[in-house]
Design an enzyme around this catalytic site. Structure first.
Site, PDB file in Angstrom:
ATOM      1  CG  ASN A  96      22.319  25.866 -13.599  1.00 28.26           C
ATOM      2  OD1 ASN A  96      22.773  24.915 -14.211  1.00 28.26           O
ATOM      3  ND2 ASN A  96      21.538  25.728 -12.539  1.00 28.26           N
ATOM      4  CG  MET A 112      14.193  31.185  -7.649  1.00 25.77           C
ATOM      5  SD  MET A 112      12.500  30.565  -7.515  1.00 25.77           S
ATOM      6  CE  MET A 112      12.597  29.173  -8.625  1.00 25.77           C
ATOM      7  N   PRO A 113      18.089  32.146  -8.658  1.00 27.18           N
ATOM      8  CG  PRO A 113      19.983  33.251  -7.868  1.00 27.18           C
ATOM      9  CD  PRO A 113      18.509  33.334  -7.951  1.00 27.18           C
ATOM     10  CG  HIS A 114      16.950  27.037  -9.644  1.00 28.03           C
ATOM     11  ND1 HIS A 114      16.536  28.197 -10.291  1.00 28.03           N
ATOM     12  CD2 HIS A 114      16.705  26.017 -10.498  1.00 28.03           C
ATOM     13  CE1 HIS A 114      16.063  27.874 -11.479  1.00 28.03           C
ATOM     14  NE2 HIS A 114      16.161  26.560 -11.636  1.00 28.03           N
ATOM     15  CB  ALA A 115      22.079  24.092  -8.918  1.00 25.50           C
TER      16      ALA A 115
END
Length: 191
Positions: A96, A112-115
């Site tokens: 991302n 805020m790392p997310h997928a």
């Protein structure tokens, strides 16, 4: 006032009662007072419990990371280890940033790392990595705190952002978060 039996008259009666209630200043003051004294504190307690449950014991402190990719892996590591995410989800978090840039840096110093859920989120949870020395993300943005989010459905990410907003706009809480030296201090910020 008795409520009539037939549907049409019942609807009119209820509507009339509702109109009277919401025109009554004293009644509206009672509702407002009830919200401030009962409802809002309960919501605050629910949110505190919500963050405590989502984060659990998944708070880590490190002096430094060699790269933002490594920082994301370390931040999300407890989620992987505890079965909240699959390896593909962690890879998607990193991808991302490669594709979209540092959009997950919500405020300076905080990411805020997310997928997407379909990338391998098994259940909803969070983990936090606090760095003594900030790590540089793309666009020369430095990050000191990473909150890795495992979102089991697409709405969780938006709900988490809404819940975090109160913390992120509070200068005192953010100062305490960045200055934290132990997990209990971070937990206090989320209370």
């Amino acid at each position: 006032m008795l409520i009539p039996e037939d549907d049409e008259r019942r609807t009119l009666a209820v509507s009339s009662i509702s109109n009277e209630m919401f025109e009554d200043e004293e009644f509206l003051e009672e509702i407002k007072r009830g919200q401030e004294e009962i409802v809002f504190p309960k919501i605050k307690n629910i949110l505190e419990d919500y963050f405590s449950e989502l984060i659990g014991e998944r708070i880590a402190f490190k002096d430094m990371m060699n790269s933002w990719e490594e920082a994301i892996k370390v931040a999300a590591g407890p989620l992987l280890k505890e079965g909240f995410i699959k390896q593909e989800y962690m890879d998607a978090m990193i991808q991302n940033v490669h594709v979209n840039g540092a959009y997950m840096i919500i405020v300076p110093g905080f990411a805020m790392p997310h997928a997407r859920p379909e990338c391998g989120a098994v259940k909803t949870g969070m983990s936090i990595l606090h760095l003594k020395e900030p790590v540089e993300f793309p666009e020369e943005q430095k990050v000191q705190v990473l909150l890795a989010l495992a979102a089991a459905d697409a709405n969780v990410h938006l709900d988490a952002m809404a819940d975090l907003a109160e913390i992120l706009i509070d200068d005192d809480k953010m100062e305490r978060l960045f200055g934290a030296k132990e997990a209990s201090q971070i937990r206090e910020v989320f209370e």
